[in-house]
Design an enzyme around this catalytic site. Structure first.
Site, short mmCIF file in Angstrom:
data_model
loop_
_atom_site.label_atom_id
_atom_site.label_comp_id
_atom_site.label_asym_id
_atom_site.label_seq_id
_atom_site.Cartn_x
_atom_site.Cartn_y
_atom_site.Cartn_z
N TYR A 80 -11.22 14.79 -6.86
CA TYR A 80 -10.41 13.99 -7.79
C TYR A 80 -9.72 14.94 -8.76
O TYR A 80 -8.50 14.87 -8.96
CB TYR A 80 -11.29 12.99 -8.54
CG TYR A 80 -10.56 12.27 -9.64
CD1 TYR A 80 -9.60 11.32 -9.34
CD2 TYR A 80 -10.82 12.54 -10.99
CE1 TYR A 80 -8.91 10.65 -10.36
CE2 TYR A 80 -10.15 11.88 -12.00
CZ TYR A 80 -9.20 10.93 -11.68
OH TYR A 80 -8.52 10.28 -12.68
N LYS A 139 -5.60 15.70 -9.17
CA LYS A 139 -4.84 15.54 -10.42
C LYS A 139 -4.24 16.88 -10.86
O LYS A 139 -3.16 16.92 -11.45
CB LYS A 139 -5.74 14.95 -11.50
CG LYS A 139 -6.17 13.50 -11.23
CD LYS A 139 -4.98 12.55 -11.07
CE LYS A 139 -5.41 11.09 -11.08
NZ LYS A 139 -4.27 10.16 -10.90
N ASN A 189 1.42 5.73 -11.27
CA ASN A 189 0.12 5.47 -11.92
C ASN A 189 -1.00 5.19 -10.92
O ASN A 189 -2.15 5.55 -11.18
CB ASN A 189 0.28 4.28 -12.87
CG ASN A 189 -1.07 3.73 -13.30
OD1 ASN A 189 -1.78 4.32 -14.12
ND2 ASN A 189 -1.46 2.58 -12.72
N ALA A 244 -9.10 18.06 -8.39
CA ALA A 244 -8.12 18.89 -7.68
C ALA A 244 -6.85 18.11 -7.39
O ALA A 244 -5.73 18.65 -7.47
CB ALA A 244 -8.73 19.41 -6.37
N ASP A 263 0.87 -1.17 0.00
CA ASP A 263 0.00 0.00 0.00
C ASP A 263 0.91 1.22 0.00
O ASP A 263 1.60 1.50 1.00
CB ASP A 263 -0.89 -0.03 1.25
CG ASP A 263 -1.83 1.18 1.31
OD1 ASP A 263 -1.58 2.18 0.61
OD2 ASP A 263 -2.80 1.11 2.09
N ILE A 264 0.94 1.96 -1.11
CA ILE A 264 1.91 3.05 -1.23
C ILE A 264 1.60 4.22 -0.30
O ILE A 264 2.43 5.13 -0.17
CB ILE A 264 2.06 3.55 -2.69
CG1 ILE A 264 0.72 4.02 -3.26
CG2 ILE A 264 2.71 2.49 -3.56
CD1 ILE A 264 0.84 4.78 -4.58
#
Ligand code: NAP
Length: 254
Positions: free
Chosen positions: A155, A159, A91, A157, A64-65
């Site tokens: 979402y 990105k 990604n 915001a 889990d990053i």
């Protein structure tokens, strides 16, 4: 004569987060087919193994990053295994349907932890290796990183933040020879909408609406997006940095 992509990426070491499905899986496979060693990262071990089963050049790291200290573990895993690291593809990401009236602080925090903070900490941990090899970072944004998205503003915001990190890091790291670019896909076939917890009927309706709005009259495939992620990371793309490339069948123009 310019070398073909397969030989330029031969034996390069690439980390792809979110490689157990969708765009990430297609990207891991595209790099592996080009001769790179790929570390496929994501939470679901089974999904990663399904990716790795399709090419021997892919190793997996279930993680889990957003976990404390995990970005460093991910970078070390690739560097320890292959001795260097050339490309980081940020990604992994998620969307969240969240109208303003229903905004929830914890969901905002979780979304930014995955879409903004984790890519940042991965890039930070990768920095010594990318400096050593004059490597590249490719961040996966979205058409909605630079368009409004009513009903999923956070979402969009998150990105938008990733796109500004891309531009700022490109300048910050240019002197080190590290290139930083972003790929902004439009609606692409993947698990993203289901992963956002939307019911099947709603997912189907969104897909139909998106298809109707896209000038090329269809959603994208993960392979179409992956090909451009590989192009941006290709060592031959020596003169491009700080750019956000939109791949969306013309949606951005409407
Ligand atoms: N599909 C589209 O229409 C579209 C459009 C524009 C942009 N994008 C962006 O493209 C990227 C890839 O999305 P996708 O469409 O391919 O969707 P997807 O199939 O849902 O892929 C997202 C991947 O991220 C991984 N992931 C999620 N949370 C994670 C975590 N905490 N730690 C590690 N891995 C995690 C997931 O694997 P696990 O669940 O196993 O962890 C999954 O493999 C995302 O950044 C997305 O925002 C997609």
């Amino acid at each position: 004569m310019t070398a073909p992509p397969s030989s330029r990426l031969q034996d390069q070491v690439v980390i792809v987060t979110g490689a157990g499905s969708g765009i990430g899986r297609a990207t891991a496979l595209a790099f592996a087919h080009a001769g790179a060693h790929v570390l496929a990262v994501g939470r679901r071990a089974e999904a990663l193994h399904q990716t790795a089963a399709q090419h021997p050049g892919i190793a997996v790291l279930p993680a889990d990053i957003t976990g404390d200290g995990t970005p460093q573990v991910v970078i070390d895993a690739a560097a320890d295994r292959w001795g260097h690291l050339d490309v980081l593809v940020n990604n992994a990401g998620a969307t969240a349907a969240m109208p303003l009236a229903d905004t929830d602080a914890q969901r905002v925090t979780d979304l930014f932890a995955l879409n903004v903070t984790a890519p940042t900490l991965l890039a930070q941990a990768a920095l010594p290796h990318l400096r050593a090899g004059r490597g590249a970072i490719v961040n996966v944004s979205s058409t909605y990183g630079h368009r409004p998205l009513p009903g999923a503003a956070h979402y969009a915001a998150s990105k938008a933040a990733l796109e500004q990190l891309t531009r700022s890091w490109a300048l910050e790291l240019a002197a080190d020879g590290i290139r930083v670019n972003a790929l902004a896909p439009g609606p692409t076939e993947s698990e993203a909408l289901t992963a956002a917890g939307l019911p099947d009927a709603v997912v189907e309706q969104i897909k139909q609406d998106e298809t109707a709005r896209i000038p090329l009259s269809r959603r994208g495939t993960p392979e179409e997006v992956a090909a451009w992620i590989v192009h941006l990371a290709d060592p031959a793309a020596t003169w491009i940095t700080g750019q956000v490339l939109t791949i969306d069948g013309g949606l951005e123009l409407t």
